[in-house]
Design an enzyme around this catalytic site. Structure first.
Site, PDB file in Angstrom:
ATOM      1  N   ASN A 194      36.546  39.122  44.635  1.00 26.80           N
ATOM      2  CA  ASN A 194      37.732  39.792  45.172  1.00 26.80           C
ATOM      3  C   ASN A 194      37.433  40.175  46.610  1.00 26.80           C
ATOM      4  O   ASN A 194      36.657  41.092  46.855  1.00 26.80           O
ATOM      5  CB  ASN A 194      38.030  41.031  44.317  1.00 26.80           C
ATOM      6  CG  ASN A 194      39.169  41.864  44.871  1.00 26.80           C
ATOM      7  OD1 ASN A 194      39.875  41.441  45.782  1.00 26.80           O
ATOM      8  ND2 ASN A 194      39.351  43.055  44.318  1.00 26.80           N
TER       9      ASN A 194
ATOM     10  N   LYS B 229      39.399  41.530  48.664  1.00 26.90           N
ATOM     11  CA  LYS B 229      40.166  42.718  49.072  1.00 26.90           C
ATOM     12  C   LYS B 229      40.771  42.464  50.465  1.00 26.90           C
ATOM     13  O   LYS B 229      41.183  41.351  50.753  1.00 26.90           O
ATOM     14  CB  LYS B 229      39.275  43.956  49.028  1.00 26.90           C
ATOM     15  CG  LYS B 229      38.539  44.081  47.679  1.00 26.90           C
ATOM     16  CD  LYS B 229      37.839  45.390  47.491  1.00 26.90           C
ATOM     17  CE  LYS B 229      37.154  45.404  46.126  1.00 26.90           C
ATOM     18  NZ  LYS B 229      36.544  46.685  45.809  1.00 26.90           N
TER      19      LYS B 229
ATOM     20  N   HIS C  68      44.234  46.461  39.837  1.00 31.33           N
ATOM     21  CA  HIS C  68      42.970  46.931  40.420  1.00 31.33           C
ATOM     22  C   HIS C  68      43.087  48.420  40.729  1.00 31.33           C
ATOM     23  O   HIS C  68      44.152  48.896  41.118  1.00 31.33           O
ATOM     24  CB  HIS C  68      42.665  46.131  41.692  1.00 31.33           C
ATOM     25  CG  HIS C  68      41.261  46.340  42.157  1.00 31.33           C
ATOM     26  ND1 HIS C  68      40.871  47.474  42.829  1.00 31.33           N
ATOM     27  CD2 HIS C  68      40.142  45.589  42.012  1.00 31.33           C
ATOM     28  CE1 HIS C  68      39.574  47.400  43.089  1.00 31.33           C
ATOM     29  NE2 HIS C  68      39.110  46.262  42.605  1.00 31.33           N
TER      30      HIS C  68
ATOM     31  N   GLU D 155      42.216  50.073  43.158  1.00 28.92           N
ATOM     32  CA  GLU D 155      42.670  50.379  44.520  1.00 28.92           C
ATOM     33  C   GLU D 155      44.187  50.283  44.632  1.00 28.92           C
ATOM     34  O   GLU D 155      44.811  51.005  45.411  1.00 28.92           O
ATOM     35  CB  GLU D 155      41.962  49.446  45.515  1.00 28.92           C
ATOM     36  CG  GLU D 155      40.495  49.841  45.663  1.00 28.92           C
ATOM     37  CD  GLU D 155      39.561  48.704  46.000  1.00 28.92           C
ATOM     38  OE1 GLU D 155      40.035  47.633  46.434  1.00 28.92           O
ATOM     39  OE2 GLU D 155      38.349  48.889  45.823  1.00 28.92           O
TER      40      GLU D 155
ATOM     41  N   GLU E  63      36.110  47.819  35.398  1.00 36.22           N
ATOM     42  CA  GLU E  63      35.586  48.268  36.690  1.00 36.22           C
ATOM     43  C   GLU E  63      35.620  49.792  36.744  1.00 36.22           C
ATOM     44  O   GLU E  63      36.667  50.379  37.087  1.00 36.22           O
ATOM     45  CB  GLU E  63      36.432  47.704  37.836  1.00 36.22           C
ATOM     46  CG  GLU E  63      36.439  46.192  37.924  1.00 36.22           C
ATOM     47  CD  GLU E  63      36.743  45.704  39.337  1.00 36.22           C
ATOM     48  OE1 GLU E  63      36.006  44.834  39.800  1.00 36.22           O
ATOM     49  OE2 GLU E  63      37.677  46.203  39.968  1.00 36.22           O
TER      50      GLU E  63
ATOM     51  N   GLY F 280      32.032  49.687  45.092  1.00 35.51           N
ATOM     52  CA  GLY F 280      31.645  49.855  46.494  1.00 35.51           C
ATOM     53  C   GLY F 280      30.710  51.013  46.759  1.00 35.51           C
ATOM     54  O   GLY F 280      30.528  51.408  47.913  1.00 35.51           O
TER      55      GLY F 280
ATOM     56  N   SER G 178      29.833  47.082  42.157  1.00 29.03           N
ATOM     57  CA  SER G 178      28.502  47.006  42.772  1.00 29.03           C
ATOM     58  C   SER G 178      27.611  45.932  42.153  1.00 29.03           C
ATOM     59  O   SER G 178      26.392  46.107  42.061  1.00 29.03           O
ATOM     60  CB  SER G 178      27.814  48.376  42.744  1.00 29.03           C
ATOM     61  OG  SER G 178      28.540  49.317  43.511  1.00 29.03           O
TER      62      SER G 178
HETATM   63  P1  13P Z   1      32.229  45.920  44.778  1.00 30.02           P
HETATM   64  O1  13P Z   1      31.534  44.719  44.146  1.00 30.02           O
HETATM   65  O2  13P Z   1      32.259  45.864  46.264  1.00 30.02           O
HETATM   66  O3  13P Z   1      31.677  47.196  44.217  1.00 30.02           O
HETATM   67  O4  13P Z   1      33.764  45.840  44.322  1.00 30.02           O
HETATM   68  C1  13P Z   1      34.077  45.644  42.990  1.00 30.02           C
HETATM   69  C2  13P Z   1      35.539  45.400  42.869  1.00 30.02           C
HETATM   70  O5  13P Z   1      36.333  46.292  43.044  1.00 30.02           O
HETATM   71  C3  13P Z   1      35.970  44.034  42.563  1.00 30.02           C
HETATM   72  O6  13P Z   1      37.326  43.991  42.246  1.00 30.02           O
END
Ligand code: 13P
Length: 246
Positions: free
Chosen positions: A8, A10, A90, A92, A160, A166, A205
């Site tokens: 992803n 983002k 997601h 976010e 997740e 992150g 992560s």
């Molecule tokens: P990270 O791997 O940067 O922690 O992000 C995970 C994520 O949100 C994938 O959708």
């Protein structure tokens, strides 16, 4: 089932970063797992044209097929440009855009109708884990975000934990094992034995250094990777780790 290494991007990456797809294809000309990259929407069409091996997915879609919805993207358009998948729900988007389980279920149903694979994300916040609400949160998100149209072919569930995204923080193996077992049992209770084939991804992560251990955990059928999916040199070892489980 075929395991899945999903990236992803983002809101990262510019047009020139699509060269990473070529690098991935060179590193994995005939992979034994599915590889999916979800770049920002303006890059989707070029990405889908460019990559014969890497599947392409969007990061969101609208619940309707067309109409007066400025700035939104329909699942039918995503499908028509050659993408296979779309990430939905997601954390976010749940946070930044206030997306509810009901909206995510409607988008997921629309994605299914368009012939896309929906990668539906669920996960608890740090506070919810501290208050022992993790399994309740996962149950509510699964019940609310997955429509009746969900099958092993058209749906992937990504666990997740919000606090692991992150941050460099990763749940213990036991915590991942417990969450994934619970998700599997919940899906089987609702959809029957065929739900044993729904792919469950861990996300949060994931890096080359922890991928081997995460992929050993039961009911982990792949990963949804953020930061470590932006460069082929970081993502490729994660793909290798998943292939090594076969
Ligand atoms: P990270 O791997 O940067 O922690 O992000 C995970 C994520 O949100 C994938 O959708």
């Amino acid at each position: 089932m075929r395991k899945l290494a999903a990236g992803n991007w983002k809101m990262n990456g510019l047009a020139e970063n699509l060269s990473e797809l070529d690098n991935l294809t060179q590193a994995h000309p005939s992979p034994n797992v599915d590889i999916l990259i979800c770049p920002p929407a303006p890059l989707l069409m070029q990405a889908a044209l460019q990559s014969p091996v890497v599947q392409i997915g969007a990061q969101d879609c609208h619940a309707k097929t067309n109409g007066a919805h400025t700035g939104d993207i329909s699942p039918d358009l995503i499908k028509s440009i050659g993408a296979t998948s779309v990430i939905l729900g997601h954390s976010e988007r749940r946070q930044d855009h206030g997306e509810t389980n009901e909206q995510i279920a409607a988008k997921t149903q629309a994605a299914h109708a368009a012939g896309l694979i929906a990668v539906v994300c669920i996960g608890e916040t740090h506070l919810q884990r501290l208050e022992n609400e993790t399994l309740d949160v996962l149950a509510a998100q699964l019940a609310g975000s997955l429509p009746a149209s969900s099958t092993a072919e058209n749906t992937v569930v990504a666990y997740e934990p919000v606090w692991a995204i992150g941050t460099g923080l990763v749940p213990t193996d036991q915590q991942i094992d417990q969450a994934h077992a619970f998700i599997r049992d919940t899906l089987v209770a609702r959809f029957g034995d065929t739900a044993k084939e729904i792919r469950l991804l861990y996300g949060g992560s994931v890096k080359a250094s922890n991928a081997d251990a995460i992929f050993q955990i039961k009911n982990v059928d792949g990963a949804l990777v953020g930061g470590a999916s932006l460069k082929a040199s970081d993502f490729s070892p994660i793909i290798n780790a998943l292939e090594n489980t076969l």
